[in-house]
Design a protein around this motif. Structure first.
Motif, PDB file in Angstrom:
ATOM      1  N   GLY A 158       0.817  -1.203   0.000  1.00 57.97           N
ATOM      2  CA  GLY A 158       0.000   0.000   0.000  1.00 57.97           C
ATOM      3  C   GLY A 158       0.851   1.252   0.000  1.00 57.97           C
ATOM      4  N   PHE A 159       1.911   1.257   0.806  1.00 53.86           N
ATOM      5  CA  PHE A 159       2.806   2.411   0.886  1.00 53.86           C
ATOM      6  C   PHE A 159       3.451   2.671  -0.472  1.00 53.86           C
ATOM      7  CE2 PHE A 159       4.283   4.873   4.508  1.00 53.86           C
ATOM      8  CZ  PHE A 159       5.322   5.624   3.963  1.00 53.86           C
ATOM      9  N   GLU A 160       3.909   1.603  -1.099  1.00 60.49           N
ATOM     10  CA  GLU A 160       4.556   1.713  -2.404  1.00 60.49           C
ATOM     11  C   GLU A 160       3.583   2.208  -3.468  1.00 60.49           C
ATOM     12  OE1 GLU A 160       6.989  -1.288  -5.446  1.00 60.49           O
ATOM     13  OE2 GLU A 160       6.221  -2.006  -3.527  1.00 60.49           O
ATOM     14  N   ALA A 161       2.387   1.636  -3.491  1.00 67.98           N
ATOM     15  CA  ALA A 161       1.403   2.002  -4.512  1.00 67.98           C
ATOM     16  C   ALA A 161       0.930   3.441  -4.339  1.00 67.98           C
ATOM     17  CB  ALA A 161       0.210   1.049  -4.451  1.00 67.98           C
ATOM     18  N   TYR A 193      10.571   2.975  -2.241  1.00 70.90           N
ATOM     19  CA  TYR A 193      11.645   2.094  -1.792  1.00 70.90           C
ATOM     20  C   TYR A 193      11.353   1.556  -0.387  1.00 70.90           C
ATOM     21  CZ  TYR A 193      14.537   3.779  -5.696  1.00 70.90           C
ATOM     22  OH  TYR A 193      15.030   4.077  -6.946  1.00 70.90           O
ATOM     23  N   PHE A 194      10.853   2.413   0.491  1.00 75.28           N
ATOM     24  CA  PHE A 194      10.515   1.954   1.836  1.00 75.28           C
ATOM     25  C   PHE A 194       9.415   0.898   1.789  1.00 75.28           C
ATOM     26  CE2 PHE A 194       7.700   2.305   5.536  1.00 75.28           C
ATOM     27  CZ  PHE A 194       8.572   1.883   6.528  1.00 75.28           C
ATOM     28  N   GLY A 195       8.398   1.134   0.945  1.00 70.99           N
ATOM     29  CA  GLY A 195       7.342   0.147   0.794  1.00 70.99           C
ATOM     30  C   GLY A 195       7.878  -1.174   0.292  1.00 70.99           C
ATOM     31  N   ASP A 196       8.811  -1.123  -0.652  1.00 71.39           N
ATOM     32  CA  ASP A 196       9.450  -2.333  -1.161  1.00 71.39           C
ATOM     33  C   ASP A 196      10.154  -3.095  -0.040  1.00 71.39           C
ATOM     34  OD1 ASP A 196       9.106  -3.268  -3.679  1.00 71.39           O
ATOM     35  OD2 ASP A 196      10.846  -2.298  -4.558  1.00 71.39           O
ATOM     36  N   TRP A 200       9.406  -7.031   1.161  1.00 70.05           N
ATOM     37  CA  TRP A 200      10.374  -8.129   1.208  1.00 70.05           C
ATOM     38  C   TRP A 200      10.649  -8.601   2.620  1.00 70.05           C
ATOM     39  CZ3 TRP A 200      11.453 -11.284  -2.497  1.00 70.05           C
ATOM     40  CH2 TRP A 200      11.112 -10.886  -3.794  1.00 70.05           C
ATOM     41  N   THR A 201      10.505  -7.715   3.595  1.00 73.71           N
ATOM     42  CA  THR A 201      10.588  -8.169   4.982  1.00 73.71           C
ATOM     43  C   THR A 201       9.414  -9.083   5.299  1.00 73.71           C
ATOM     44  OG1 THR A 201      11.699  -6.103   5.611  1.00 73.71           O
ATOM     45  CG2 THR A 201      10.745  -7.430   7.379  1.00 73.71           C
ATOM     46  N   GLY A 202       8.238  -8.735   4.789  1.00 72.07           N
ATOM     47  CA  GLY A 202       7.073  -9.586   4.980  1.00 72.07           C
ATOM     48  C   GLY A 202       7.247 -10.949   4.344  1.00 72.07           C
ATOM     49  N   LEU A 203       7.779 -10.991   3.128  1.00 74.42           N
ATOM     50  CA  LEU A 203       8.031 -12.272   2.465  1.00 74.42           C
ATOM     51  C   LEU A 203       9.036 -13.113   3.253  1.00 74.42           C
ATOM     52  CD1 LEU A 203       8.124 -10.992  -1.206  1.00 74.42           C
ATOM     53  CD2 LEU A 203       6.589 -12.761  -0.366  1.00 74.42           C
ATOM     54  N   PHE A 204      10.067 -12.452   3.780  1.00 71.26           N
ATOM     55  CA  PHE A 204      11.042 -13.176   4.593  1.00 71.26           C
ATOM     56  C   PHE A 204      10.396 -13.759   5.846  1.00 71.26           C
ATOM     57  CE2 PHE A 204      13.776 -12.863   8.377  1.00 71.26           C
ATOM     58  CZ  PHE A 204      14.654 -13.902   8.092  1.00 71.26           C
ATOM     59  N   LEU A 205       9.543 -12.994   6.510  1.00 75.72           N
ATOM     60  CA  LEU A 205       8.911 -13.474   7.738  1.00 75.72           C
ATOM     61  C   LEU A 205       8.040 -14.703   7.473  1.00 75.72           C
ATOM     62  CD1 LEU A 205       7.884 -10.135   9.506  1.00 75.72           C
ATOM     63  CD2 LEU A 205       9.779 -11.677  10.082  1.00 75.72           C
ATOM     64  N   VAL A 206       7.401 -14.747   6.311  1.00 72.61           N
ATOM     65  CA  VAL A 206       6.587 -15.922   5.975  1.00 72.61           C
ATOM     66  C   VAL A 206       7.465 -17.170   5.901  1.00 72.61           C
ATOM     67  CG1 VAL A 206       5.153 -16.991   4.183  1.00 72.61           C
ATOM     68  CG2 VAL A 206       4.800 -14.585   4.801  1.00 72.61           C
ATOM     69  N   ALA A 207       8.680 -17.012   5.409  1.00 72.09           N
ATOM     70  CA  ALA A 207       9.589 -18.155   5.307  1.00 72.09           C
ATOM     71  C   ALA A 207      10.351 -18.420   6.597  1.00 72.09           C
ATOM     72  CB  ALA A 207      10.584 -17.928   4.167  1.00 72.09           C
ATOM     73  N   ALA A 208      10.488 -17.411   7.467  1.00 74.66           N
ATOM     74  CA  ALA A 208      11.438 -17.485   8.583  1.00 74.66           C
ATOM     75  C   ALA A 208      10.922 -18.243   9.794  1.00 74.66           C
ATOM     76  CB  ALA A 208      11.845 -16.073   9.005  1.00 74.66           C
ATOM     77  N   GLY A 209       9.643 -18.559   9.841  1.00 76.75           N
ATOM     78  CA  GLY A 209       9.100 -19.210  11.026  1.00 76.75           C
ATOM     79  C   GLY A 209       9.465 -20.670  11.151  1.00 76.75           C
ATOM     80  N   HIS A 210      10.002 -21.247  10.087  1.00 77.35           N
ATOM     81  CA  HIS A 210      10.302 -22.677  10.091  1.00 77.35           C
ATOM     82  C   HIS A 210      11.625 -22.918   9.380  1.00 77.35           C
ATOM     83  CE1 HIS A 210       6.162 -23.189  11.412  1.00 77.35           C
ATOM     84  NE2 HIS A 210       5.841 -22.349  10.449  1.00 77.35           N
TER      85      HIS A 210
END
Length: 264
Positions: A158-161, A193-196, A200-210
């Motif tokens: 949303g921030f990026e868009a 750039y901040f939104g980006d 990518w932090t969100g995508l990492f968190l989805v993978a980082a829990g396991h």
């Protein structure tokens, strides 16, 4: 953090297919750039490279990774990548070569162009997309960290868009001020750039829990570094600094993380 299994045996094969997908997209992009005479098309392809990786990994991970996480990562990447590609494609329509590429490639040959633009983009895509490639092969069900990652991704998108939309309206206004310092641009010089970075932090968190998702942290570090300190921002601000009022705007406005501006 829990470990409910990981399809490690499928990872190498999936990575090989992802690399092949990246090569195909870059080959098409390069052919189009040669046809049009401008390499800025590679920016439009940036989001599509990640889409290609996500779709390829989603297909290859069927029967190996957890269904919920596979779908979540696919949808997150598709929405981000397609939105970015459409936005950059519209913005570049009818425009000349991007000054960044004109400066980088001036007087250089074909080999340098392929290596410094296309191969570099491909390598960065492969490295940065590791949370997607690894996360789709994790078998554990979705948990709290996945939902937190999805929420941060949504904020970032949303921030990026919104930032891009505000910039488009500013550029379309014939009576615009020399510098855009309203809306999100009042709080950061680079809301897109901040939104980006949030995406990518969100995508990492989805993978980082396991396991082994946390091992993909270097991918996030690379992406955030590129966004906050990389060539795009540096070259852009070097050219923008010649614009009347931009130096004062830089002095009072955060360069990345949104923050209330300093008094004028």
């Amino acid at each position: 953090m829990t470990d409910s299994g990981f399809a490690g045996g499928a990872l190498l094969g999936s990575m090989a297919w992802s690399a092949a997908a990246i090569v195909v997209v870059l080959a098409v992009t390069f052919a189009w750039a040669r046809h049009t005479g401008g390499h800025r098309v590679v920016d439009t392809a940036w989001g599509l490279l990640f889409v290609a990786v996500a779709v390829t990994t989603f297909v290859r991970s069927a029967g190996d990774g957890g269904s919920g996480r596979r779908w979540l990562l696919l949808v997150m990447t598709l929405l981000w990548g397609v939105r970015l590609a459409v936005h950059l494609g519209r913005r570049s329509r009818g425009a000349g070569e991007d000054p960044r590429y004109a400066e980088l490639l001036a007087g250089r040959g074909l080999v340098f162009t392929i290596a410094s633009v296309y191969l570099l983009q491909g390598a960065l895509t492969f490295v940065v997309s590791m949370p997607i490639q690894v996360g789709m092969l994790e078998r554990a069900p979705l948990g709290v960290l996945d939902y937190l990652g999805a929420a941060l991704w949504l904020i970032g998108l949303g921030f990026e868009a919104v930032g891009d939309r505000q910039l488009d309206r500013y550029k379309a206004d014939p009576d615009r001020e020399p510098v855009l310092d309203t809306g999100l641009w009042r709080y950061t010089r680079h809301p897109n750039y901040f939104g980006d970075a949030c995406v990518w932090t969100g995508l990492f968190l989805v993978a980082a829990g396991h396991w082994p998702g946390p091992l993909t942290l270097p991918s996030l570090v690379v992406m955030v570094y590129l966004l906050a300190f990389g060539s795009g921002k540096r070259v852009l601000e070097r050219s923008m600094s010649q614009r009347p009022g931009y130096a004062a705007y830089m002095a009072r406005t955060s360069g990345f993380v949104p923050w209330p501006p300093k008094p004028r």
